[in-house]
Design a protein around this motif. Structure first.
Motif, mmCIF file in Angstrom:
data_model
loop_
_atom_site.group_PDB
_atom_site.id
_atom_site.type_symbol
_atom_site.label_atom_id
_atom_site.label_comp_id
_atom_site.label_asym_id
_atom_site.label_seq_id
_atom_site.Cartn_x
_atom_site.Cartn_y
_atom_site.Cartn_z
ATOM 1 N N THR A 20 0.854 -1.201 0.000
ATOM 2 C CA THR A 20 0.000 0.000 0.000
ATOM 3 C C THR A 20 0.885 1.244 0.000
ATOM 4 N N PRO A 21 1.565 1.531 -1.115
ATOM 5 C CA PRO A 21 2.507 2.662 -1.152
ATOM 6 C C PRO A 21 1.823 4.023 -1.084
ATOM 7 N N HIS A 22 0.492 4.046 -1.303
ATOM 8 C CA HIS A 22 -0.228 5.319 -1.256
ATOM 9 C C HIS A 22 -0.516 5.766 0.170
ATOM 10 N N LEU A 23 -0.225 4.907 1.155
ATOM 11 C CA LEU A 23 -0.420 5.247 2.560
ATOM 12 C C LEU A 23 0.931 5.365 3.265
ATOM 13 N N ARG A 24 0.970 6.193 4.307
ATOM 14 C CA ARG A 24 2.189 6.329 5.107
ATOM 15 C C ARG A 24 2.208 5.246 6.177
ATOM 16 N N HIS A 25 3.300 4.492 6.243
ATOM 17 C CA HIS A 25 3.420 3.381 7.168
ATOM 18 C C HIS A 25 4.203 3.806 8.412
ATOM 19 N N GLU A 26 3.707 3.399 9.560
ATOM 20 C CA GLU A 26 4.414 3.637 10.818
ATOM 21 C C GLU A 26 4.443 2.319 11.597
ATOM 22 N N ILE A 27 5.645 1.794 11.847
ATOM 23 C CA ILE A 27 5.784 0.557 12.625
ATOM 24 C C ILE A 27 5.808 0.948 14.101
ATOM 25 N N HIS A 46 0.590 1.133 11.954
ATOM 26 C CA HIS A 46 -0.526 2.039 11.715
ATOM 27 C C HIS A 46 -0.294 2.688 10.361
ATOM 28 N N LEU A 47 -1.352 2.809 9.576
ATOM 29 C CA LEU A 47 -1.236 3.404 8.245
ATOM 30 C C LEU A 47 -2.086 4.670 8.169
ATOM 31 N N PHE A 48 -1.545 5.684 7.486
ATOM 32 C CA PHE A 48 -2.181 6.989 7.440
ATOM 33 C C PHE A 48 -2.286 7.503 6.002
ATOM 34 N N ASP A 49 -3.307 8.307 5.751
ATOM 35 C CA ASP A 49 -3.430 9.005 4.483
ATOM 36 C C ASP A 49 -2.284 10.007 4.381
ATOM 37 N N LYS A 50 -1.529 9.946 3.294
ATOM 38 C CA LYS A 50 -0.356 10.812 3.157
ATOM 39 C C LYS A 50 -0.730 12.292 3.069
ATOM 40 N N ALA A 51 -1.857 12.587 2.461
ATOM 41 C CA ALA A 51 -2.231 13.990 2.263
ATOM 42 C C ALA A 51 -2.824 14.615 3.513
ATOM 43 N N THR A 52 -3.698 13.881 4.195
ATOM 44 C CA THR A 52 -4.433 14.457 5.323
ATOM 45 C C THR A 52 -3.909 14.018 6.685
ATOM 46 N N GLY A 53 -3.126 12.933 6.729
ATOM 47 C CA GLY A 53 -2.666 12.403 8.003
ATOM 48 C C GLY A 53 -3.710 11.579 8.726
ATOM 49 N N ARG A 54 -4.870 11.381 8.110
ATOM 50 C CA ARG A 54 -5.945 10.621 8.746
ATOM 51 C C ARG A 54 -5.572 9.150 8.877
ATOM 52 N N PRO A 55 -5.745 8.549 10.058
ATOM 53 C CA PRO A 55 -5.450 7.117 10.210
ATOM 54 C C PRO A 55 -6.443 6.275 9.427
ATOM 55 N N GLU A 56 -5.947 5.296 8.666
ATOM 56 C CA GLU A 56 -6.791 4.487 7.801
ATOM 57 C C GLU A 56 -6.756 3.002 8.131
ATOM 58 N N PRO A 86 11.848 -2.051 14.585
ATOM 59 C CA PRO A 86 10.618 -1.265 14.384
ATOM 60 C C PRO A 86 10.777 -0.184 13.320
ATOM 61 N N SER A 87 11.094 -0.608 12.112
ATOM 62 C CA SER A 87 11.257 0.333 11.005
ATOM 63 C C SER A 87 10.579 -0.233 9.767
ATOM 64 N N VAL A 88 10.154 0.644 8.886
ATOM 65 C CA VAL A 88 9.477 0.236 7.659
ATOM 66 C C VAL A 88 10.481 -0.448 6.737
ATOM 67 N N VAL A 89 10.111 -1.620 6.243
ATOM 68 C CA VAL A 89 11.002 -2.338 5.329
ATOM 69 C C VAL A 89 10.987 -1.653 3.968
ATOM 70 N N PRO A 90 12.054 -1.815 3.162
ATOM 71 C CA PRO A 90 12.158 -1.066 1.905
ATOM 72 C C PRO A 90 11.253 -1.547 0.788
#
Length: 249
Positions: free
Chosen positions: A98-105, A134-144, A164-168
């Motif tokens: 899901t590259p369209h979302l911001r990933h946080e481990i 937790h994954l977030f909308d990149k534009a709004t920061g809204r948790p998804e 605890p880091s996002v894998v490449p």
């Protein structure tokens, strides 16, 4: 385009391609899609075939027509979830599912197997490497999305998956490299329920809000469990799309 859609009618293949681009964020909400002649040239089909494809997407609520202007991606608060398609795309572009979302481990490391997924692991499995995200909308920061992956110790213990880091790239590609086995079969359990207190907080939902809880178990060709993953999505923001061939046997 995957092998399954290669046998579909031309209009379905066009609809599949545009649906993927909408789902992956290539075509965003409110964005005008290419004109019918442009699509006809891109896919080397006739205008009636393009119109049939666009009709499918309008019926699914993904597109809207504006008279004299064109077709636009419909503005919506719902995310389209069609995970099985993402495996093929991720193998090609080597990106996250899901590259369209911001990933946080939010946590990673060895944990006891959660009781609600214990039956999916071989008998006697007591601990797994767990990655919580937790994954977030990149534009709004809204948790998804709230997610977690449970990986057998034999493949993941003592590796970078405990960090605890996002894998490449997509996690399944990392697990395939570490295990030497390929993802071959998946089973999904979809559960509709009310959000827990923690989920209400993380997803910023009102009390009493429903969620869609998906448990995804993947095995190799030899039956080895490679990963059990779970995702929790706000029901009011989620559309689940499943498309698959129907066998005659």
């Amino acid at each position: 385009m995957d092998n399954t859609s290669a046998f579909a009618p031309k209009y379905r293949r066009i609809a599949d391609a545009l649906r993927r681009e909408i789902g992956d964020g290539v075509l965003g909400p409110g964005q005008r899609i290419p004109t019918e002649p442009e699509l006809a040239e891109r896919f080397n089909v006739s205008l009636p075939t393009v119109r049939q494809a666009l009709s499918v997407l309008r019926s699914e609520g993904l597109l809207e027509s504006r008279h004299g202007i064109g077709s636009f991606v419909k503005e919506t608060n719902r995310l389209q979830r069609s995970g099985w398609r993402h495996y093929g795309r991720a193998r090609v572009d080597q990106k996250l599912l899901t590259p369209h979302l911001r990933h946080e481990i939010v946590a990673a490391g060895v944990e006891p197997v959660p009781s609600h997924v214990a039956d999916l692991f071989p008998e006697g499995t007591t601990h797994v490497v767990t990655r919580r995200r937790h994954l977030f909308d990149k534009a709004t920061g809204r948790p998804e999305e709230i997610g977690a992956s449970y990986i057998p110790m034999e493949f993941a213990a003592g590796t970078y998956l405990e960090e605890p880091s996002v894998v490449p790239k997509a996690l399944f590609l990392c697990i395939e490299e570490l295990s030497g086995k390929q993802y071959a079969r998946a089973q999904d359990r979809l559960i509709a329920r009310l959000a827990t207190a923690d989920e209400l907080t993380v997803l910023e939902l009102a009390p009493g809000s429903p969620v869609v809880h998906v448990v995804h178990c993947v095995t190799a060709e030899d039956g080895t469990v490679l990963e059990v993953a779970e995702n929790v999505w706000p029901a009011e923001r989620t559309v689940i799309v499943n498309e698959y061939p129907i066998t005659t046997a």
